[in-house]
Each structure stands twice: as structure tokens, then as C-alpha cells.
Scaffold this active site. Structure first.
Site, PDB file in Angstrom:
ATOM      1  N   GLY A   1      14.617  -6.317  43.746  1.00 44.75           N
ATOM      2  CA  GLY A   1      13.794  -7.213  44.554  1.00 44.75           C
ATOM      3  C   GLY A   1      14.394  -8.592  44.730  1.00 44.75           C
ATOM      4  O   GLY A   1      14.174  -9.236  45.754  1.00 44.75           O
ATOM      5  N   GLU A   2      15.098  -9.066  43.731  1.00 42.31           N
ATOM      6  CA  GLU A   2      15.491 -10.473  43.779  1.00 42.31           C
ATOM      7  C   GLU A   2      16.981 -10.747  43.769  1.00 42.31           C
ATOM      8  O   GLU A   2      17.415 -11.827  44.162  1.00 42.31           O
ATOM      9  CB  GLU A   2      14.783 -11.218  42.638  1.00 42.31           C
TER      10      GLU A   2
HETATM   11 MO1  MOS Z   1       9.079 -12.621  42.122  1.00 45.86          MO
HETATM   12  S1  MOS Z   1       9.441 -14.588  42.568  1.00 45.86           S
HETATM   13  O1  MOS Z   1       9.206 -12.635  40.402  1.00 45.86           O
HETATM   14  O2  MOS Z   1       7.511 -12.298  42.661  1.00 45.86           O
END
Ligand code: MOS
Length: 740
Positions: free
Chosen positions: A704-705
Site C-alpha cells: 500500500g505504501e
Molecule cells: Mo496508511 S497512511 O498507514 O493509512
């Protein structure tokens, strides 16, 4: 019993929620049809510090269609003044009309409830407020004079120090010392925060735009002082989260309080301008980096000192220096985090908190050092590769060298000209830059439930979320393979606090946490199915030994006698009973043995207009090693989206705070710039296959990140390579480039 092959896991399948989204039938929180609902609009403060002297709702109450004005005058008294659930990340210090204090501009101070949204808006305009103002701290330069050390940074020490850093710096052949900054940013998902609150007796239903249904349930129940069993949170779709929907903010509880007052369901949609203030944002950071290297480029010292802002009433730390603790090998090392209080709403996790901001500074500094010691930036990074994690633990897996190689080759890095400003095409300077990407592999306990009834369809449920990232799809893939079912015989359901609990969809952990629970529950269900089949006297499978049985593509079958087979559905129809299993999965001791991170390498081409300094990024290549991909297509999309946010951070995003009154002056999507399609060139996402047996049963690292990390640094480096101008303050806008 033989194990099932991976028939669908990993396949680049389309998102299962896609058709509902593109046809407009996916009902987000604010789209839920709840009969008889009223609309609430928040009234927010217009000063940054002080008290409400008087809040006059009389005109608002007379305004057309207005049913109620909730404020300090009539708000329910809450346990612990509304602070009973303060337990970040889910539970934050909210402003729930329990006192007259104004802590920031844009703080909710009243909610006007009316029959239509328009009437509620008009009513909100009619609320008259007088304030007694105090001096507000709004200037970061002033605030940081009284910066302080926070207790912890994401459970870790705020400061670290290894070795004689100052001595190493003094004696080093090469040093760079530079300050980098990143601005206030606000998440701004397409879907704003929104809540519909509906009471039936003491039962509260919340349709809420959230990254954490059970977090909302627990936070709201504690804050209101009611039993968690009486709160039901529903969130089938999230229109982007990026961290701001990981916490439960004031509007969620206010919607419930308002609905209780008017005895009708209440819908509260946070207005776009209100997305700057009461619902978090990325803290601004000032980061001082000192690197010292031997003449061969090996780092002998790394110093990274971060000051970020928080609110006056809650500590949130942007953990920007964490990346400098682990990304490169360094003889000595010191990192620190400090907080400076401002009269603004509390900031929060935003798109790779820490790694995004920290890697901008570190990757820029590494580039500056590479030039100083005369090394190619890629060679500089290879030479400083951290073979072991700096705390001495082995990596569970690390394929960064392969990412460097793959990305560099696809990008054509060898064609880079080391001398800045030496490549020109027409009126544009061209530059190449790179950065290393990384994000920790997180995992929390999660649970899932499987029900298989007479129709032979597996209904798999987990109280997780899909932020537009693919949870709907990848969990169905994992379930199908664990059961031996075709995908169309699996229904996966999420976004409901009544389902078995799953963690916040934050920290890139949903796939790593929830897929093992889904798999475990399905394996149990499969075993029960096999038992039912072997005991069914009407089945061709009766009496076959369990270890000679399999389920493939929804059919029971004997391994030794392939002609003895029958569909699961027909056996289950005869059985007249459903198989129901539930399983939990949690991390074990592996975190103590291994350091777990995903890694990647980002390569960027920048083109800068020689007269106007306008920047274009025509080309990005990112190569990533993220463990196993559950779905090649959604994985690719996630990384691509992350890279776009990196571009956004590098060139566009910045919330501008008016230091006279604490109001963000560009609080709209017209003036808070994010990239549109025309700003995004070609993005090439590549993967290095990685088989990590340690991170979790599925071997997934979370994606995701990591996509945003390393990108802003790579862009800054490419712009430097194009122009010879080093901009250390994001975003890199043309005015900064002109004066650099
Ligand atoms: Mo993410 S910024 O850990 O939702």
C-alpha cells in the site's frame, strides 16, 4: 489430503468491485439509503485559539427546514469529557462540544441538522458566534524554539545513537550537511469523510467512510459510554483513505450525538474545505541531515534530525528518521525526532508516514554525497547496501540488489550523464535521478469466517476494508485456492464490524494480516467438507480415505481413483447442514528474529523548461521486491498509484497556512494541487519475485505504501541532474527552481 494448487492466487484478475464502481451502483457511506434521514452540516471555528463567548443559534433554528442545532449548549455530556477512547491511531482527541475551548481554526463547534443538505447549509450560515481570542502559535519557526522530545515514535525510541558520530564526521574525507523540508499536506481522498448515524433504541448503526470498521465501533462506543455490542459499523467501499480514515474523528461521534437528539438518522458529510483541519493531515517537517563518507563512498556517519508539528492537544510524530536507521549501512549513526506545537488540528498518518518524508531527505542527501565523492548515485547506494539490518537481525528477505539491476536496466540508467545540465532537448534540460524505496512489513491479528451451505458457495467474511486497493478481490483469490473452489463459488464480504475482527487498513498490513486468517478458515472448512463427503453414503466418494481426497475446481475427487468425483454443491445439498468455520491468525516470534521490509528502486527522468523552469516527469521506472503478489494487476495498480502520489508530493502538494488566523488558504481541490493525467507520464512498475517464508503464511509484504517512498527524492535528484539546481524544500515549484 493433498494441498491445493494456486489456481487463481497471483493472477492479474480484474477487481471484483470494479463493475459496481464504474456503473455507480457501489454504495459508499454517504450513498446508503436510510429512510427518513436528516442532513447535518458542521459549523467550524474561525479563530485558532481562545473560547466561544457566545454561540447564538436562534436565527439558525428559525431557518427553513432546520430541526436542531447541536452545540455546547445542548450536547450530551460524555464520559471523561469525550476523551474516554483516546488511544491512537483509532481514537483521537476529538472536539465534541464538551467545553468552550477553541484549539484550532476549523474546529467543529456546532452541527446544524435539517431536512435537506441545502437547508442545513443555510442554517449553518446563520449560526452567530462571538469568541474571546487568545494568542495562537501558528508560525513553525517560532514554535520549533520550544520543540520537545516525544515519548515514543511508533513504539520506538525518539532518538538513537550508535558510535562516535561527531568524531566520524570530523575525520571523514567527505561531508554533506543540509536541511530539507516537507510542507503541510492534506490527504484529500476523492470521497470525503462521511457518516450516517441511525439509532434504533440503544442500537447504533454507523455507515462510515473508514479504514477501520472495528476501530470506529470501539472508539464510538467508548466515547459515548455505550456497549460496543450496540454499535454496528458498515463500510463496504472506501473512496480512498491514505491514512486520514484510519482514525475516528469528531464528525463520526457528532453524527451519532445529533441522531440521538433528533431521533432520526443523520447524515454528515465533511465538506471539502473541512478536510483541512478536523481530520488530520501530514505534518510539516524540517529535517537536518549530515552524511560523512570515506573517499570510496562508504558512509561513516549518518545523522538525521527531524522536527515536525503537532497540535496543542495531542502528540503525533512524523517518524521521518526511521528510514535513516535502516536503509543504508553506516559506521556511526544518530537520529532524533522533535515536536513543535501549533494551534492546528492534530496531524496524522499520511501515505507512508515517515518513509515518504524521510526518504525525500535521505535520498536527496545520498545523491548530494554521491556527487561529492564522485560516484554514480546507483553505485553509491550499492556500496552502502545494508546486508544485515543495522540492529544486527537478518532480513527476512531482501532483494534490493535485484531491484537496482532490473530498474536500472529497464530505465537505461547507464545513459545518465553525471554532469548536471549537460543534456538538452530543444528548450528542455533533461536529467536522470533515482531513489531507494522501502516500507516495513506489518502484520496484526485478524480473523475470518467461512459459511458453506447447500448451494456449495463459500461465503467468506472478515471485518476488513477495501480502500480501492483490491481487498475484495485478493481475499476471494486466497479463499478459492485454499478451498479448491472456482472463484465464482466464493463470495468474499468485508467492511462490517459484525464480521470477525480485522485490523486497521493502514501501515500496508491488510493483505499480510487478513489473508492468513482467510486461508486458515478456508483450510478448516475444506477439511470439514471432505469429512462430510467421505461419510455420505449416497456419494461416490463414500469411504475414501481422507488422505486420498481432494477438492479441485469445486469438485470432490479421489486422487487414486479419478473417476470417483462429485461437485461440492451436490454433496452439500444432500448434507442439509452448513459448514461454518472461523479462524484467527496472528504474528508470532518471527519479528524478534527477522527485520522485515519491502524494498524497491525508483528511476526518474525529469525535463525542465530552460526559461520557465516548468518540470515534467515523462518517465518513471520502479522495480520492487514485495514478497508474493496476490494479484499481479492490483499490485501493479497500487505501486503505480503510490508513484503518482510521490510525484504529487514532489511537485504539487502543499497546504498553505495563514499564520495570522490559522486557516489553510488553499483548502479546495482547485487550489490544493494534485496531479491530473496530463501531469503523469509513463510509469513502469516491475517486480522482483521473492519467496519469503518468514513474514506470514502467504509470504506477502504489503504494497500500500512503498510506492510513494523514494519517488520525491528521485525526482529532486533528476531535477538536479537536469539543471544543477538543488531544491531541498518540497514541493519543487518553478519559483524555487528559478531562484535556486
Ligand atoms: Mo496508511 S497512511 O498507514 O493509512
Amino acid at each position: 489430503m493433498s494441498s491445493t494448487p494456486n489456481a487463481v492466487t497471483g493472477k492479474p484478475l480484474d477487481r471484483r468491485d470494479g463493475p459496481a464502481k464504474v456503473t455507480g451502483t457501489a454504495a459508499y457511506a454517504a450513498d446508503q439509503r436510510v429512510p427518513g434521514l436528516l442532513h447535518a452540516v458542521l459549523v467550524t471555528s474561525t479563530i485558532a485559539s481562545g473560547r466561544i463567548a457566545q454561540l447564538d443559534a436562534s436565527a439558525a433554528m428559525k431557518s427553513q427546514g432546520v430541526a436542531y442545532v447541536l452545540s455546547r449548549a445542548n450536547a450530551q455530556r460524555l464520559p471523561k469529557d469525550g476523551k474516554a477512547a483516546v488511544n491512537p491511531p483509532a481514537g483521537r482527541v476529538m472536539t465534541l462540544f464538551q467545553d468552550d475551548a477553541i484549539l484550532y481554526n476549523g474546529q467543529p463547534i456546532a452541527a446544524v441538522i435539517a431536512d435537506t443538505l441545502e437547508h442545513a447549509k443555510a442554517g449553518a450560515e446563520a449560526v452567530r458566534v462571538r469568541y474571546t481570542g487568545d494568542d495562537a502559535v501558528l508560525d513553525f519557526a517560532n514554535a520549533k524554539q520550544s520543540a520537545y522530545k516525544p515519548a515514543k515514535v511508533q513504539g520506538r525510541p525518539a532518538d538513537t545513537s550508535e558510535g562516535d558520530v561527531e568524531g566520524a564526521i570530523r575525520n571523514a574525507g567527505a561531508r554533506i550537511e543540509a536541511g530539507y523540508s516537507t510542507p503541510f499536506e492534506h490527504h484529500n481522498p476523492m470521497e470525503p469523510h462521511a457518516t450516517i448515524a441511525s439509532w434504533e433504541g440503544d442500537q447504533l448503526t454507523l455507515y462510515d467512510a473508514t479504514q477501520y470498521v472495528s476501530g470506529v465501533k470501539n472508539t464510538v462506543s467508548k466515547t459515548l459510554g455505550i456497549d460496543a455490542k450496540n454499535v454496528h459499523v458498515v463500510c463496504p467501499f472506501v473512496g480512498g483513505g491514505f491514512g486520514c480514515k484510519g482514525s475516528t474523528w469528531s464528525h463520526v461521534v457528532l453524527a451519532a450525538m445529533a441522531a440521538q437528539k433528533v431521533k432520526r438518522p443523520v447524515k454528515l458529510v465533511v465538506e471539502r474545505t473541512q478536510m483541512w483541519g478536523p481530520v488530520g493531515g501530514r505534518p510539516l517537517t524540517e529535517q537536518a541531515i549530515t552524511l560523512a563518507a570515506a573517499s570510496d563512498g562508504r558512509l561513516v556517519a549518518t545523522k538525521h534530525a527531524v522536527v515536525s508539528h503537532t497540535s496543542t492537544f495531542e502528540d503525533f510524530v512524523e517518524p521521518s528518521a526511521l528510514v535513516s536507521r535502516m536503509l543504508y549501512s553506516s559506521g556511526t549513526r544518530a537520529t532524533s525526532h522533535r515536536l513543535a506545537k501549533l494551534n492546528v488540528g492534530t496531524p496524522t498518518f499520511q501515505r507512508a508516514p515517515g518513509e515518504a518524508t524521510g526518504s525525500f531527505a535521505l535520498e536527496s542527501a545520498i545523491d548530494e554525497m554521491a556527487e561529492k565523492v564522485g560516484l554514480d548515485p546507483l553505485e553509491m547506494r550499492i556500496r552502502n547496501h545494508a546486508d544485515m539490518s543495522p540492529d544486527g537481525k537478518p532480513w527476512s528477505s531482501k532483494s534490493l540488489f535485484a531491484c537496482y539491476r532490473l530498474g536500472a536496466e529497464r530505465f537505461g540508467w547507464s545513459r545518465r550523464n553525471a554532469k548536471p545540465g549537460s543534456l538538452r532537448d530543444g528548450n528542455e534540460w533533461i536529467g536522470y535521478g533515482m531513489g531507494t524505496a522501502t516500507y516495513p512489513t506489518n502484520r496484526s491479528k485478524a480473523s475470518a469466517k467461512v459459511t458453506i451451505a447447500g448451494d456449495g458457495v463459500a461465503v467468506v467474511q472478515s471485518g476488513t476494508q477495501d480502500l480501492g486497493t483490491g481487498t475484495w478481490t485478493v481475499m476471494a483469490q486466497v479463499a478459492a485456492d485454499a478451498l479448491g473452489f472456482p472463484l465464482d463459488r466464493v463470495r468474499f464480504e468485508l467492511g462490517d464490524s459484525a464480521f470477525p475482527e480485522a485490523p486497521v487498513s493502514g501501515g500496508s498490513q491488510s493483505a499480510a494480516s487478513v489473508s492468513p486468517a482467510v486461508q486458515a478458515a478456508c483450510i478448516e472448512a475444506r477439511q470439514q467438507l471432505l469429512l462430510i463427503a467421505t461419510k455420505d453414503s449416497a456419494s461416490p466418494l463414500r469411504g475414501i480415505a481422507a488422505d486420498d481426497m481432494t477438492i479441485v475446481n469445486g469438485w470432490f475427487g479421489s486422487l487414486s481413483q479419478p473417476d470417483r468425483r462429485e461437485p461440492v454443491a451436490s454433496v452439500m445439498k444432500r448434507a442439509g447442514t452448513a459448514v461454518v468455520t472461523q479462524a484467527s491468525s496472528a504474528p508470532g516470534k518471527e519479528k524478534e528474529q527477522y527485520e522485515m521490509h519491502a524494498f524497491g528502486a525508483v528511476f526518474v527522468e525529469a525535463r525542465v523548461d530552460a526559461d520557465l523552469c516548468r518540470v515534467r516527469i515523462p518517465r518513471v521506472v520502479g522495480a520492487y521486491a514485495v514478497g508474493r503478489r496476490l494479484n499481479e494487476k492490483t499490485a501493479n495498480s497500487q505501486l503505480m498509484g503510490g508513484i503518482v502520489w510521490g510525484l504529487s508530493m514532489a511537485l504539487f502538494e502543499e497546504s498553505l497556512l495563514d499564520t495570522r488566523n490559522g486557516r489553510y488558504v488553499n483548502a479546495s481541490l482547485a487550489e490544493y494541487h494534485v496531479p491530473v493525467n496530463a501531469d503523469v507520464g509513463s510509469i513502469d512498475v516491475l517486480f522482483v519475485d521473492e519467496d519469503d517464508p518468514h513474514v506470514n503464511p502467504l509470504g506477502v509484504k504489503g504494497i500500500g505504501e512503498i510506492g510513494i517512498t523514494g519517488v520525491a527524492g528521485a525526482i529532486a535528484n533528476a531535477i538536479y541532474n537536469a539543471t544543477g539546481r538543488r531544491v531541498r524544500d518540497l514541493p519543487i515549484t518553478l519559483d524555487k527552481l528559478m531562484s535556486a
